[in-house]
Motif scaffolding. Sequence first.
Motif, mmCIF file in Angstrom:
data_model
loop_
_atom_site.group_PDB
_atom_site.id
_atom_site.type_symbol
_atom_site.label_atom_id
_atom_site.label_comp_id
_atom_site.label_asym_id
_atom_site.label_seq_id
_atom_site.Cartn_x
_atom_site.Cartn_y
_atom_site.Cartn_z
ATOM 1 N N LEU A 20 -28.924 -5.867 -5.221
ATOM 2 C CA LEU A 20 -28.960 -6.553 -6.461
ATOM 3 C C LEU A 20 -28.043 -6.095 -7.346
ATOM 4 O O LEU A 20 -27.871 -4.949 -7.430
ATOM 5 C CB LEU A 20 -30.416 -6.324 -6.950
ATOM 6 N N ARG A 21 -26.931 -6.815 -7.651
ATOM 7 C CA ARG A 21 -26.104 -6.227 -8.972
ATOM 8 C C ARG A 21 -26.375 -6.583 -10.129
ATOM 9 O O ARG A 21 -26.806 -7.546 -10.386
ATOM 10 C CB ARG A 21 -24.715 -6.888 -8.385
ATOM 11 N N VAL A 22 -26.655 -5.426 -11.015
ATOM 12 C CA VAL A 22 -26.755 -5.694 -12.253
ATOM 13 C C VAL A 22 -25.570 -5.116 -13.097
ATOM 14 O O VAL A 22 -24.989 -3.972 -13.068
ATOM 15 C CB VAL A 22 -27.946 -4.950 -12.903
ATOM 16 N N ASP A 23 -25.043 -6.176 -14.107
ATOM 17 C CA ASP A 23 -24.192 -5.952 -15.044
ATOM 18 C C ASP A 23 -24.735 -5.848 -16.447
ATOM 19 O O ASP A 23 -25.613 -6.695 -16.689
ATOM 20 C CB ASP A 23 -22.838 -6.796 -15.134
ATOM 21 N N VAL A 24 -24.573 -4.940 -17.329
ATOM 22 C CA VAL A 24 -24.853 -4.716 -18.674
ATOM 23 C C VAL A 24 -23.814 -4.632 -19.475
ATOM 24 O O VAL A 24 -23.060 -3.911 -19.511
ATOM 25 C CB VAL A 24 -26.000 -3.620 -18.823
ATOM 26 N N VAL A 25 -23.510 -5.538 -20.429
ATOM 27 C CA VAL A 25 -22.706 -5.408 -21.753
ATOM 28 C C VAL A 25 -23.455 -5.034 -22.920
ATOM 29 O O VAL A 25 -24.456 -5.814 -23.247
ATOM 30 C CB VAL A 25 -22.054 -6.920 -21.823
ATOM 31 N N THR A 26 -22.944 -3.988 -23.334
ATOM 32 C CA THR A 26 -23.721 -3.367 -24.412
ATOM 33 C C THR A 26 -22.436 -2.594 -25.569
ATOM 34 O O THR A 26 -21.437 -2.104 -25.028
ATOM 35 C CB THR A 26 -24.690 -2.330 -24.167
ATOM 36 N N ILE A 27 -22.918 -2.365 -26.787
ATOM 37 C CA ILE A 27 -22.221 -1.461 -27.601
ATOM 38 C C ILE A 27 -22.856 -0.069 -27.603
ATOM 39 O O ILE A 27 -22.070 0.753 -28.060
ATOM 40 C CB ILE A 27 -21.938 -1.943 -28.986
ATOM 41 N N PHE A 28 -23.851 0.240 -26.752
ATOM 42 C CA PHE A 28 -24.176 1.418 -26.634
ATOM 43 C C PHE A 28 -24.326 1.862 -25.142
ATOM 44 O O PHE A 28 -25.472 1.834 -24.605
ATOM 45 C CB PHE A 28 -25.618 1.501 -27.328
ATOM 46 N N PRO A 29 -23.361 2.068 -24.497
ATOM 47 C CA PRO A 29 -23.481 2.262 -22.931
ATOM 48 C C PRO A 29 -24.289 3.426 -22.416
ATOM 49 O O PRO A 29 -25.141 3.371 -21.513
ATOM 50 C CB PRO A 29 -21.947 2.407 -22.391
ATOM 51 N N ASP A 30 -24.340 4.368 -23.551
ATOM 52 C CA ASP A 30 -25.086 5.642 -23.154
ATOM 53 C C ASP A 30 -26.633 5.408 -23.195
ATOM 54 O O ASP A 30 -27.460 6.062 -22.421
ATOM 55 C CB ASP A 30 -24.851 6.918 -24.206
ATOM 56 N N TYR A 31 -26.941 4.394 -23.710
ATOM 57 C CA TYR A 31 -28.440 4.078 -23.642
ATOM 58 C C TYR A 31 -28.840 3.593 -22.311
ATOM 59 O O TYR A 31 -30.021 3.518 -21.969
ATOM 60 C CB TYR A 31 -28.696 2.730 -24.635
ATOM 61 N N GLU A 86 -35.005 -14.376 -6.324
ATOM 62 C CA GLU A 86 -34.166 -15.671 -6.371
ATOM 63 C C GLU A 86 -32.358 -15.236 -6.740
ATOM 64 O O GLU A 86 -31.817 -16.202 -6.506
ATOM 65 C CB GLU A 86 -34.538 -16.429 -7.428
ATOM 66 N N ASP A 87 -32.325 -14.065 -7.336
ATOM 67 C CA ASP A 87 -31.078 -13.944 -7.980
ATOM 68 C C ASP A 87 -30.609 -12.668 -7.302
ATOM 69 O O ASP A 87 -31.278 -11.463 -6.913
ATOM 70 C CB ASP A 87 -31.048 -13.553 -9.275
ATOM 71 N N ASP A 88 -29.336 -12.593 -6.909
ATOM 72 C CA ASP A 88 -28.471 -11.131 -6.621
ATOM 73 C C ASP A 88 -27.694 -10.570 -7.319
ATOM 74 O O ASP A 88 -26.971 -9.629 -7.133
ATOM 75 C CB ASP A 88 -27.851 -11.456 -5.024
ATOM 76 N N TRP A 89 -27.459 -11.215 -8.484
ATOM 77 C CA TRP A 89 -26.370 -10.710 -9.472
ATOM 78 C C TRP A 89 -27.004 -11.233 -10.992
ATOM 79 O O TRP A 89 -27.034 -12.287 -11.413
ATOM 80 C CB TRP A 89 -25.181 -11.399 -9.333
ATOM 81 N N LEU A 90 -27.495 -10.052 -11.705
ATOM 82 C CA LEU A 90 -27.840 -10.454 -13.321
ATOM 83 C C LEU A 90 -26.999 -9.695 -13.811
ATOM 84 O O LEU A 90 -26.493 -8.708 -13.833
ATOM 85 C CB LEU A 90 -29.099 -9.767 -13.298
ATOM 86 N N VAL A 91 -26.428 -10.604 -15.088
ATOM 87 C CA VAL A 91 -25.546 -9.933 -16.068
ATOM 88 C C VAL A 91 -26.351 -10.166 -17.442
ATOM 89 O O VAL A 91 -26.777 -11.075 -18.007
ATOM 90 C CB VAL A 91 -24.359 -10.784 -16.243
ATOM 91 N N PHE A 92 -26.851 -8.760 -18.041
ATOM 92 C CA PHE A 92 -27.640 -8.637 -19.257
ATOM 93 C C PHE A 92 -26.735 -8.390 -20.507
ATOM 94 O O PHE A 92 -25.472 -7.780 -20.407
ATOM 95 C CB PHE A 92 -28.311 -7.364 -19.154
ATOM 96 N N LEU A 93 -27.016 -9.474 -21.274
ATOM 97 C CA LEU A 93 -26.358 -9.055 -22.626
ATOM 98 C C LEU A 93 -27.131 -8.674 -23.538
ATOM 99 O O LEU A 93 -28.101 -9.125 -24.065
ATOM 100 C CB LEU A 93 -25.781 -10.546 -23.358
ATOM 101 N N CYS A 94 -26.550 -7.496 -24.320
ATOM 102 C CA CYS A 94 -27.485 -6.667 -25.231
ATOM 103 C C CYS A 94 -26.812 -6.876 -26.557
ATOM 104 O O CYS A 94 -25.937 -6.411 -26.695
ATOM 105 C CB CYS A 94 -27.200 -5.081 -25.150
ATOM 106 N N GLY A 95 -27.866 -7.639 -27.388
ATOM 107 C CA GLY A 95 -27.539 -8.026 -28.575
ATOM 108 C C GLY A 95 -27.944 -6.994 -29.562
ATOM 109 O O GLY A 95 -28.766 -5.760 -29.111
ATOM 110 N N ARG A 96 -27.362 -6.839 -30.702
ATOM 111 C CA ARG A 96 -27.501 -5.770 -31.823
ATOM 112 C C ARG A 96 -27.785 -6.604 -33.226
ATOM 113 O O ARG A 96 -27.268 -7.794 -33.183
ATOM 114 C CB ARG A 96 -26.446 -4.672 -31.916
ATOM 115 N N TYR A 97 -27.943 -5.961 -34.375
ATOM 116 C CA TYR A 97 -27.792 -6.379 -35.699
ATOM 117 C C TYR A 97 -28.676 -7.739 -35.563
ATOM 118 O O TYR A 97 -30.000 -7.424 -35.100
ATOM 119 C CB TYR A 97 -26.405 -6.889 -35.914
ATOM 120 N N GLU A 98 -28.286 -8.593 -36.246
ATOM 121 C CA GLU A 98 -29.239 -10.092 -36.397
ATOM 122 C C GLU A 98 -29.091 -10.940 -35.131
ATOM 123 O O GLU A 98 -29.612 -12.031 -35.152
ATOM 124 C CB GLU A 98 -28.922 -10.697 -37.634
ATOM 125 N N GLY A 99 -28.127 -10.310 -34.128
ATOM 126 C CA GLY A 99 -28.193 -11.163 -33.015
ATOM 127 C C GLY A 99 -26.750 -11.563 -32.838
ATOM 128 O O GLY A 99 -25.734 -11.182 -33.496
#
Length: 246
Positions: free
Chosen positions: A3-14, A107-120
């Motif tokens: 399973l590949r997981v990508d996470v896009v965030t402004i706080f990578p250390d989180y 059902e998925d082998d690749w998830l890309v998470f978008l981490c929102g902040r602020y009001e979205g």
Amino acid sequence: MTLRVDVVTIFPDYLAPLELSLIGKAQRDGLLEVHVHDLRDWTHDRHRTVDDTPYGGGAGMVMRPEPWGEALDEVCRALPGRTPHLVVPGPGGDRFTQEVAYRLATEDDWLVFLCGRYEGIDERVYEEFSARYPLSVLSLGDYVLNGGEVAVLAMTEAIARLVPGVIGNAASLVEESHTGGLLEYPVYTKPPVWRDHEVPPVLLSGHHGAIAEWRDQQRLERTARRRPDLLEAYEAQQRRGADDAT
Ligand SMILES: N#Cc1c(-c2ccc3cc[nH]c3c2)n[nH]c1N
């Protein structure tokens, strides 16, 4: 299956906790790949700006579409020929449940998470990328967090542990809460008596049938006490199963 997981965030250390424990071991065992990306890497101004004031006024800031567009254009093309499932944690999303975790894990082998902040995140990011990829907005529950990172940690753990091989003893997945629709039964270990609290005698009896029956009853009683909504759904499912069998 990896399973590949990508996470896009402004706080990578989180997302550092994903390197620990079972999830970290799953990565080292090649069952899971986690790639964390700093959204600010796709900004081009001196201050690496990712937010701006909301059109129409109102409190707080909104995440700008341009960095998201460039980031997702790049991240979602990392595996040519494969299609990612974009997942955006958000309080207004569909409920993230064990059933959803199981579906995403199988059902998925690749998830890309978008981490929102602020009001979205600017709504046009959802419009742009839901036209190109499967995109789900999912909520952990009816309370408010400050951003998506905590949700991604929880969702990634719930999903990754269902990937075959991640949990050493797959049998433990069967008896846990929410598997099969009921809460888990109480568990005990040594000593047999602790501060005058005794282990239920049936568990010391060695009678596996009686133990299984006691555990089933405990699951029903605990679910009735703590989550009557789950019990109602479970009993309806049992009735449907009985009807189908006739
Ligand atoms: N999932 C989830 C959430 C959130 C959440 C997620 C992302 C952002 C971005 C800004 N604020 C957020 C709150 N709050 N409560 C939940 N169950």
